[in-house]
Scaffold this active site. Structure first.
Site, short mmCIF file in Angstrom:
data_model
loop_
_atom_site.label_atom_id
_atom_site.label_comp_id
_atom_site.label_asym_id
_atom_site.label_seq_id
_atom_site.Cartn_x
_atom_site.Cartn_y
_atom_site.Cartn_z
N ASP A 125 -3.10 -5.64 31.97
CA ASP A 125 -2.67 -7.01 31.84
C ASP A 125 -1.45 -5.70 30.22
OD1 ASP A 125 -5.84 -7.81 31.94
OD2 ASP A 125 -5.67 -7.59 29.29
N1 URA Z 1 -10.14 -4.73 31.02
C1 URA Z 1 -9.24 -6.06 30.35
O1 URA Z 1 -9.20 -7.04 29.58
N2 URA Z 1 -8.12 -5.91 30.44
C2 URA Z 1 -7.08 -4.78 31.51
O2 URA Z 1 -6.49 -4.71 31.26
C3 URA Z 1 -7.93 -4.12 32.28
C4 URA Z 1 -10.46 -4.65 31.63
#
Ligand code: URA
Length: 262
Positions: A125
């Site tokens: 993310d």
């Molecule tokens: N889980 C998440 O919530 N975000 C990420 O970027 C990777 C795993």
């Protein structure tokens, strides 16, 4: 008249090469394991005389000691196929994991060399930090990204709400109900109050954030600290490096040995 010694028949050559290394792995199996395609495709590479072992053209039936023999395809050691690159990046917060961004924001690909063209293996993310693998090796990338190979990913999550109760940690471990299904069993520990170490092998969207939210402890900071055998605590945010040969071999082994996980 010619003074050329006639070649021994093929079956004799095969018997001789196999007898020399009776415990080795079949060459086509070794080639397939490092991503040269199916065993059938690798057999074709051998019969097309594109494979050498310690400088000698190999024939079908050859066994090798993958640790000590030098196996080359088209003159390149099999550890790395020609033209393939493998990077590990420490993704900083606020950098997007796409190849191009319509809002002109920095993407992870802006942080690594432009050539050859590469892509990330999976995504993080916008606000998640930590390790991201980048390559142009589609085959290995697919194997690492595919949940059936079960390459596990470890995260450190700083959560709101202070210390997480033993019961809630158990729920995270057993599986929590999300709107796209229950999560698979995870490894979860709390190295200090409000900091969770979570290891998962699925790749649901925003999985760790949603898992923590589901138990009432939203994530305030999330860092990916390991992908299978790959970890690096000394890489600065925004910095990248190439994988070492050992890391690549360990990764190839990890996707080969975990095959078949449901
Ligand atoms: N889980 C998440 O919530 N975000 C990420 O970027 C990777 C795993």
């Amino acid at each position: 008249m010619t003074d050329r010694t006639p070649e021994p028949p093929l079956w004799e050559q095969m018997a001789q090469q196999s007898a020399e290394l009776p415990q080795g792995e079949r060459l086509q199996k070794v080639l397939a394991a490092v991503g040269f395609g199916s065993r059938r495709t690798c057999e074709d590479l051998i019969t097309q005389e594109r494979v050498t072992v310690n400088g000698e053209t190999a024939i079908l039936g050859r066994r090798v000691d993958a640790e000590n023999d030098l196996v080359e395809v088209d003159g390149a050691p099999i550890g790395v196929k020609p033209g393939l690159v493998y990077y590990v990046l420490n993704k900083p917060q606020g950098v997007i994991t796409t190849s191009s961004d319509t809002h002109d924001r920095t993407t992870v690909l802006d942080l690594v060399p432009n050539e050859p063209r590469v892509f990330s293996i999976g995504r993080l993310d916008l606000e998640t930090e930590g390790l991201l693998l980048i390559t142009n090796d589609g085959e290995l990338a697919n194997r690492i990204a595919h949940p059936s190979h079960g390459v596990d990913k470890e995260y450190l999550a700083e959560v709101d709400g202070g210390e997480v109760s033993a019961g809630k940690l158990r729920s995270l471990r057993d599986g929590v109900e999300l709107d796209d299904g229950v999560t698979a069993p995870a490894k979860v520990s709390q190295p200090s109050p409000g900091i969770l170490k979570i290891t998962i092998h699925e790749g649901k969207n925003r999985q760790v954030r949603r898992m923590c939210e589901a138990i009432g402890h939203p994530v305030t900071r999330l860092v990916r600290t390991r992908i299978g055998p790959m970890q690096d605590r000394s890489l600065e945010p925004g910095a990248w490096r190439e994988w070492t040969n050992d890391e690549r071999n360990a990764m190839v082994e990890a996707v080969a040995t975990t095959r078949g996980r449901p």
